[in-house]
Design a protein around this motif. Structure first.
Motif, PDB file in Angstrom:
ATOM      1  N   VAL A 196     -97.706  22.538 -79.294  1.00  0.00           N
ATOM      2  CA  VAL A 196     -98.407  23.318 -78.275  1.00  0.00           C
ATOM      3  C   VAL A 196     -97.604  23.176 -76.987  1.00  0.00           C
ATOM      4  N   SER A 197     -97.103  24.284 -76.492  1.00  0.00           N
ATOM      5  CA  SER A 197     -96.210  24.220 -75.324  1.00  0.00           C
ATOM      6  C   SER A 197     -96.320  25.480 -74.487  1.00  0.00           C
ATOM      7  N   LYS A 198     -95.875  25.363 -73.251  1.00  0.00           N
ATOM      8  CA  LYS A 198     -95.844  26.499 -72.337  1.00  0.00           C
ATOM      9  C   LYS A 198     -94.431  27.058 -72.296  1.00  0.00           C
ATOM     10  N   VAL A 199     -94.324  28.392 -72.270  1.00  0.00           N
ATOM     11  CA  VAL A 199     -93.016  29.025 -72.090  1.00  0.00           C
ATOM     12  C   VAL A 199     -92.695  28.929 -70.598  1.00  0.00           C
ATOM     13  N   GLU A 200     -91.927  27.906 -70.263  1.00  0.00           N
ATOM     14  CA  GLU A 200     -91.645  27.636 -68.846  1.00  0.00           C
ATOM     15  C   GLU A 200     -90.607  28.596 -68.282  1.00  0.00           C
ATOM     16  N   ARG A 201     -89.673  29.035 -69.092  1.00  0.00           N
ATOM     17  CA  ARG A 201     -88.642  30.001 -68.669  1.00  0.00           C
ATOM     18  C   ARG A 201     -88.286  30.870 -69.858  1.00  0.00           C
ATOM     19  N   LEU A 202     -88.122  32.172 -69.625  1.00  0.00           N
ATOM     20  CA  LEU A 202     -87.843  33.126 -70.705  1.00  0.00           C
ATOM     21  C   LEU A 202     -86.870  34.179 -70.185  1.00  0.00           C
ATOM     22  N   TRP A 203     -85.809  34.450 -70.942  1.00  0.00           N
ATOM     23  CA  TRP A 203     -84.850  35.483 -70.558  1.00  0.00           C
ATOM     24  C   TRP A 203     -84.111  35.992 -71.789  1.00  0.00           C
ATOM     25  N   VAL A 204     -83.494  37.153 -71.633  1.00  0.00           N
ATOM     26  CA  VAL A 204     -82.702  37.771 -72.690  1.00  0.00           C
ATOM     27  C   VAL A 204     -81.240  37.688 -72.291  1.00  0.00           C
ATOM     28  N   SER A 205     -80.425  37.126 -73.170  1.00  0.00           N
ATOM     29  CA  SER A 205     -78.989  36.983 -72.907  1.00  0.00           C
ATOM     30  C   SER A 205     -78.252  38.197 -73.441  1.00  0.00           C
ATOM     31  N   SER A 206     -77.484  38.852 -72.563  1.00  0.00           N
ATOM     32  CA  SER A 206     -76.761  40.049 -72.975  1.00  0.00           C
ATOM     33  C   SER A 206     -75.542  39.683 -73.803  1.00  0.00           C
ATOM     34  N   MET A 244     -82.581  35.983 -77.362  1.00  0.00           N
ATOM     35  CA  MET A 244     -83.662  35.746 -76.405  1.00  0.00           C
ATOM     36  C   MET A 244     -83.843  34.239 -76.324  1.00  0.00           C
ATOM     37  N   ASP A 245     -83.785  33.704 -75.114  1.00  0.00           N
ATOM     38  CA  ASP A 245     -83.823  32.253 -74.924  1.00  0.00           C
ATOM     39  C   ASP A 245     -85.022  31.861 -74.080  1.00  0.00           C
ATOM     40  N   MET A 246     -85.461  30.637 -74.284  1.00  0.00           N
ATOM     41  CA  MET A 246     -86.597  30.131 -73.509  1.00  0.00           C
ATOM     42  C   MET A 246     -86.531  28.625 -73.425  1.00  0.00           C
ATOM     43  N   VAL A 247     -87.266  28.071 -72.451  1.00  0.00           N
ATOM     44  CA  VAL A 247     -87.449  26.635 -72.316  1.00  0.00           C
ATOM     45  C   VAL A 247     -88.933  26.351 -72.494  1.00  0.00           C
ATOM     46  N   LEU A 248     -89.268  25.465 -73.471  1.00  0.00           N
ATOM     47  CA  LEU A 248     -90.657  25.124 -73.775  1.00  0.00           C
ATOM     48  C   LEU A 248     -90.996  23.776 -73.155  1.00  0.00           C
ATOM     49  N   LEU A 249     -92.188  23.668 -72.582  1.00  0.00           N
ATOM     50  CA  LEU A 249     -92.656  22.463 -71.884  1.00  0.00           C
ATOM     51  C   LEU A 249     -93.996  22.039 -72.473  1.00  0.00           C
ATOM     52  N   ASP A 250     -94.147  20.758 -72.831  1.00  0.00           N
ATOM     53  CA  ASP A 250     -95.437  20.297 -73.365  1.00  0.00           C
ATOM     54  C   ASP A 250     -96.189  19.489 -72.320  1.00  0.00           C
ATOM     55  N   SER A 251     -97.355  18.998 -72.688  1.00  0.00           N
ATOM     56  CA  SER A 251     -98.231  18.307 -71.740  1.00  0.00           C
ATOM     57  C   SER A 251     -97.658  16.974 -71.278  1.00  0.00           C
ATOM     58  N   PRO A 302     -92.598  40.909 -78.007  1.00  0.00           N
ATOM     59  CA  PRO A 302     -93.948  41.328 -77.596  1.00  0.00           C
ATOM     60  C   PRO A 302     -94.968  40.199 -77.605  1.00  0.00           C
ATOM     61  N   LEU A 303     -94.669  39.074 -78.286  1.00  0.00           N
ATOM     62  CA  LEU A 303     -95.648  37.989 -78.420  1.00  0.00           C
ATOM     63  C   LEU A 303     -95.526  36.933 -77.340  1.00  0.00           C
ATOM     64  N   LEU A 304     -94.387  36.859 -76.679  1.00  0.00           N
ATOM     65  CA  LEU A 304     -94.099  35.762 -75.762  1.00  0.00           C
ATOM     66  C   LEU A 304     -94.028  36.235 -74.326  1.00  0.00           C
ATOM     67  N   THR A 305     -94.664  35.496 -73.434  1.00  0.00           N
ATOM     68  CA  THR A 305     -94.664  35.789 -72.003  1.00  0.00           C
ATOM     69  C   THR A 305     -94.470  34.497 -71.236  1.00  0.00           C
ATOM     70  N   GLU A 306     -93.701  34.562 -70.186  1.00  0.00           N
ATOM     71  CA  GLU A 306     -93.456  33.372 -69.371  1.00  0.00           C
ATOM     72  C   GLU A 306     -94.741  32.853 -68.747  1.00  0.00           C
ATOM     73  N   ASP A 307     -94.871  31.516 -68.687  1.00  0.00           N
ATOM     74  CA  ASP A 307     -96.000  30.799 -68.065  1.00  0.00           C
ATOM     75  C   ASP A 307     -97.289  30.859 -68.899  1.00  0.00           C
ATOM     76  N   ARG A 308     -97.204  31.234 -70.151  1.00  0.00           N
ATOM     77  CA  ARG A 308     -98.374  31.183 -71.034  1.00  0.00           C
ATOM     78  C   ARG A 308     -98.174  30.089 -72.076  1.00  0.00           C
ATOM     79  N   VAL A 309     -99.307  29.589 -72.609  1.00  0.00           N
ATOM     80  CA  VAL A 309     -99.297  28.470 -73.560  1.00  0.00           C
ATOM     81  C   VAL A 309     -99.467  29.006 -74.970  1.00  0.00           C
ATOM     82  N   TYR A 310     -98.699  28.456 -75.920  1.00  0.00           N
ATOM     83  CA  TYR A 310     -98.718  28.932 -77.304  1.00  0.00           C
ATOM     84  C   TYR A 310     -98.733  27.740 -78.273  1.00  0.00           C
ATOM     85  N   ARG A 311     -99.282  28.018 -79.439  1.00  0.00           N
ATOM     86  CA  ARG A 311     -99.109  27.123 -80.579  1.00  0.00           C
ATOM     87  C   ARG A 311     -98.001  27.719 -81.446  1.00  0.00           C
ATOM     88  N   ILE A 312     -96.937  27.003 -81.640  1.00  0.00           N
ATOM     89  CA  ILE A 312     -95.763  27.485 -82.364  1.00  0.00           C
ATOM     90  C   ILE A 312     -95.526  26.588 -83.580  1.00  0.00           C
TER      91      ILE A 312
END
Length: 595
Positions: free
Chosen positions: A23-33, A44-51, A70-80
């Motif tokens: 269970v983590s938050k998408v702390e940073r999300l971007w698309v690498s060209s 597509m890259d991201m940094v995940l942060l847990d509690s 379409p499923l991932l958004t920055e600053d939201r919490v997900y179960r992966i």
């Protein structure tokens, strides 16, 4: 009833299995060209942060972006769940975790709306450590400091592609460091700088790479990953500001203008690095280029707003749903920024054109931001659409403009030209007029020319034109090269700059000007008489013997037999007769005068 699956911590992840559940938050999300010209992004890259505050890098390959974007958004919490774990051996790593997550086709992503993860994502490295120590450059870092300086927007060419750059200077605990930003970050930073007074602003640079420059530590952005925050609501920001105020008087701090050591000077750019053109010449250019034009502002375009509301990306926003909407960012903007867009009608010695001055150049020229002028108009109860007095004062002032030319051959409208740089320095303008360039066309356009319709070469003598004759340069050319006498370029510099280029005094005589005017009128009348005579001679040569005379000149041979008047031939017949007679000069005269 199924038992809830155990939640794993990010610190425990390793390649031993693929049944991890975090269970983590998408702390940073971007698309690498892609780096190879592919239309598809690289990943597509991201940094995940847990509690617990632990972080790990995660990657979605380009073939799976359509599934997970379409499923991932920055600053939201997900179960992966059900993902691969591999070694993280890439350069400029975002985290200290030895492994990274690889999303797979069967990876499960589920948003958790009632779960909060609040540990700080920042791990600030002191600026002194970057400057004086030798930190590991394979990891991206976070930096915080007080903004003490900023450079102007710069352009350079790399691998055949023009890129933009801007440099900021940050201070922390009395140590200052330069931070270089490229590409899209330039527009974002300019948007913040033009939003108002940025004195003593706290800046956070999230995920930057350490880049030693000329033996000193500095940082640069990483495309996509780096995030810049101005005056964030953080405890670290408040502590940084308080520490800065303890060492400095906040009222005396002014944002300094940084000079890039690798950047050419204004004088070098305008006088030697960029071609000088007249307005007439730039209108004939078909390819995109940069030119320097000397011109005088004669008019501020009426009916066109001198500013526009903009998003932080510097793109114009439009009213929508009681707010504003940015099409570039695809989002609403509640409080837009205000940016200059001033349309100047500029004239030189032979033509005029519309030059558009945008925010950075206008702010530097007026020494005020657009937001300040808009606020001043609102406080005075004036209509902000009216052009302020500070802008109107530009009328009748002469500048050197470095402009971008991108004429379109298909356009039916007169093009406008974006101003990249403005110079009002009298010394540079004088040098431009007197020394640049050796082109005869440019000399003629920038000189004050006096037309003399004489077929006699002036034999290198100065033409007597009253009291101004001492300001004319001797002419040694032939009549086929030019029929003009012109003032020296140094004298033109006197007219443009307002002071003698040579340091001497400039005297004018009313009687001398009157004599010059009368002489020019006489020259014009003589020219018209010669054209009438030429007209009669051409008609006589083309039509042949005639019983009549034209303007008192007998066009018929007295010994020839009389013949009835002949109808004047059409232009094609005239061409044939002239060619048959071999008189090309007469043919040119016919076409020129449209006989």
């Amino acid at each position: 009833m199924a038992l809830a699956r155990k939640v794993d911590t990010i610190s425990a992840l390793n390649p031993s299995k693929e049944t991890w559940n975090i269970v983590s938050k998408v702390e940073r999300l971007w698309v690498s060209s892609s780096l190879y010209g592919s239309k598809l992004p690289f990943s597509m890259d991201m940094v995940l942060l847990d509690s617990n505050g632990d972080k790990i890098h995660a990657t979605v390959s380009k073939t799976l972006i359509y599934r997970f974007q379409p499923l991932l958004t920055e600053d939201r919490v997900y179960r992966i769940s059900f993902f691969g774990v591999g070694k993280c051996g890439r350069d400029f790593r975002t985290t200290r975790h030895p492994y990274k997550i690889n999303f797979q086709i069967h990876t499960s992503v589920r948003v958790l709306t009632n779960t909060q993860i609040n540990p700080t994502p920042y791990s600030f490295m002191p600026i002194s450590e970057i400057i004086f120590n030798d930190p590991d450059t394979s990891f991206l870092i976070d930096v915080i400091g007080i903004l003490t300086g900023a450079s102007a927007e710069q352009e350079f060419e790399k691998d055949g592609v023009r890129q933009k750059k801007i440099t900021l200077e940050l201070e922390q605990d009395g140590v200052r460091m330069e931070c270089a930003f490229f590409g899209k970050y330039v527009a974002e930073i300019l948007g913040h700088l033009s939003s108002g007074n940025m004195t003593n602003a706290v800046v956070v640079v999230h995920y930057a790479k350490i880049k030693p420059f000329k033996g000193k530590g500095s940082i640069q952005n990483v495309y996509g990953a780096t995030k810049i925050l101005f005056n964030p609501q953080l405890d670290e920001a408040n502590k940084t500001r308080e520490s800065f105020f303890e060492r400095n008087d906040p009222a005396s701090q002014v944002l300094s203008q940084l000079q890039d050591s690798g950047r050419i000077s204004v004088e070098e750019d305008l006088l030697r690095q960029t071609d000088g053109k007249t307005i007439q010449q730039i209108k004939d250019l078909a390819q995109k280029s940069y030119c320097v034009v000397l011109g005088t502002v004669k008019y501020i375009s009426d009916g066109m707003d001198w500013y526009y509301p903009a998003c932080k990306c510097s793109k114009k926003v439009f009213p929508a749903d009681g707010m504003y909407f940015c099409e570039a960012c695809n989002r609403h903007v509640v409080s837009p920024l205000y940016k200059f867009r001033i349309q100047l009608r500029v004239m030189d010695s032979n033509d005029s054109a519309t030059f558009v001055v945008f925010d950075q150049e206008a702010s530097a020229l007026l020494n005020k931001s657009c937001a300040e002028l808009v606020d001043a108009s609102n406080k005075a109860g004036l209509d902000a659409s009216n052009v302020p007095a500070e802008i109107l004062e530009l009328i009748d002032r002469t500048f050197l403009f470095k402009i971008e030319v991108s004429n379109s051959s298909n356009s039916i409208y007169e093009p406008s030209y974006r101003v990249k740089k403005i110079c009002s320095d009298t010394d540079i303008i004088s040098q431009f007029v007197t020394n640049f360039p050796p082109s005869e066309d440019l000399n003629a356009d920038f000189a004050v020319a006096v037309e003399v319709p004489s077929t006699e070469p002036p034999s290198g003598k100065v033409v007597d034109l009253g009291s101004d004759s001492q300001n004319l340069t001797p002419y040694a050319g032939s009549s086929s090269e030019s029929g003009q006498k012109m003032k020296t370029l140094s004298d033109v510099a006197v007219n443009v700059v307002g002071s003698p280029a040579s340091g001497g005094s400039v005297e004018s005589s009313t009687s001398g000007k009157m004599k010059l005017k009368v002489k020019l009128e006489n020259m014009k009348e003589d020219r018209n008489e010669k054209l009438k005579t030429l007209h009669a001679e051409v008609v006589a040569a083309v039509v042949g013997p005639s019983l009549s005379t034209d303007n008192g000149i007998d066009v018929a041979d007295s010994s020839a037999e009389a013949s009835p008047p002949t109808k004047r031939p059409s232009p094609p017949d005239v061409d044939v007769k002239c060619r048959s007679a071999g008189n090309k000069k007469i043919l040119k005269a016919v076409k020129k005068e449209k006989i």
